[in-house]
Design an enzyme around this catalytic site. Structure first.
Site: not given
Ligand code: F6R
Length: 243
Positions: A67, A136, A138, A143
């Site tokens: 992303d 959440d 994702h 989301e």
């Molecule tokens: C980022 C991504 C997100 C993160 C998620 C958890 O490239 O794909 O899905 O993996 O937001 O973020 P952290 O690891 O910072 O808790």
């Protein structure tokens, strides 16, 4: 789905690095899927250690990011293309141009998303995709409410995700972009091996819903239950709500 509970991130990272090193030894031109955020950092540090020890080369490999924030300037340190350069790519031996991410500055966003999907297909698909999970539920930035059949597209971040990510933006939620380009749930599911790493009590509900909940767009990671080869590596705190 294989669930592996480890004492902490470094122990999980060694297991994930073993898989990636084995993949690259078997298939030097493998295609990796890279996540950003905090969860994979121990994995990237471990891969750098293995590279410096001469155990693994990324010279023929390619990689795709999950992303990218929409609208962050090209030189912004939190632009995911720059983050991954700092955390992994610039520390190992990927060839120039071997790592791609969705173009969050594209004038024509639907065209850029379609081109990104095609680039993954043209590369032969992702062999091993690293994932984190949001509080959440994702994965990438799919989301709650995301279509289980989604492909790369623009998504609005939830307020919760922007709050969670404010730590990367001077603790100011207003500085966190509102939109991202993200691989869809169907894009992610097309990867041959999915490896999700997560630690901490704040992820326990999302891990529970992903592993034990019904498959539902309201907990997008639950779609991984339909994938034939998923490895989930968590610490005891993230596993705390599992039955
Ligand atoms: C980022 C991504 C997100 C993160 C998620 C958890 O490239 O794909 O899905 O993996 O937001 O973020 P952290 O690891 O910072 O808790």
């Amino acid at each position: 789905m294989e669930l592996i509970i480890q004492p902490g991130a470094p122990e999980s990272a060694r297991i994930v690095a073993d898989s990636i090193v084995a993949l690259l030894q078997r298939k030097p031109d493998a295609v990796l899927g890279l996540a950003t955020g905090s969860s994979p950092l121990a994995v990237y540090d471990e891969l750098v250690r293995r590279h410096e020890a001469g155990d693994v080369s990324f010279a023929q490999a390619r990689a795709f990011l999950l992303d990218e924030y929409v609208g962050l300037p090209a030189d912004h340190p939190q632009r995911y293309r720059n983050v991954i350069e700092t955390e992994l790519v610039g520390r190992v031996d990927f060839a120039e141009g071997a790592v791609q991410g969705p173009d969050g500055l594209a004038a024509d966003i639907p065209a850029a998303c379609a081109a990104y999907e095609q680039a993954i297909v043209d590369a032969g698909g992702v062999d091993l995709q690293i994932l984190g999970i949001g509080t959440d539920g994702h994965i990438a930035f799919n989301e709650p409410g995301s279509s289980l059949a989604s492909r790369t597209r623009i998504k609005t971040l939830t307020r919760q995700t922007r709050i969670d990510n404010a730590r990367f933006f001077d603790d100011d939620v207003e500085k966190v972009p509102t939109h991202t380009l993200t691989q869809g749930l169907a894009t992610i599911r097309a990867a041959r091996h999915l490896v999700l790493v997560s630690t901490g009590r704040h992820k326990a509900e999302a891990i529970h819903q992903m592993v034990e909940g019904p498959v539902s767009a309201m907990w997008p990671a639950s779609v991984l239950q339909h994938h034939p080869h998923v490895s989930v590596l968590v610490d005891p705190a993230a596993a705390a709500r599992l039955q």
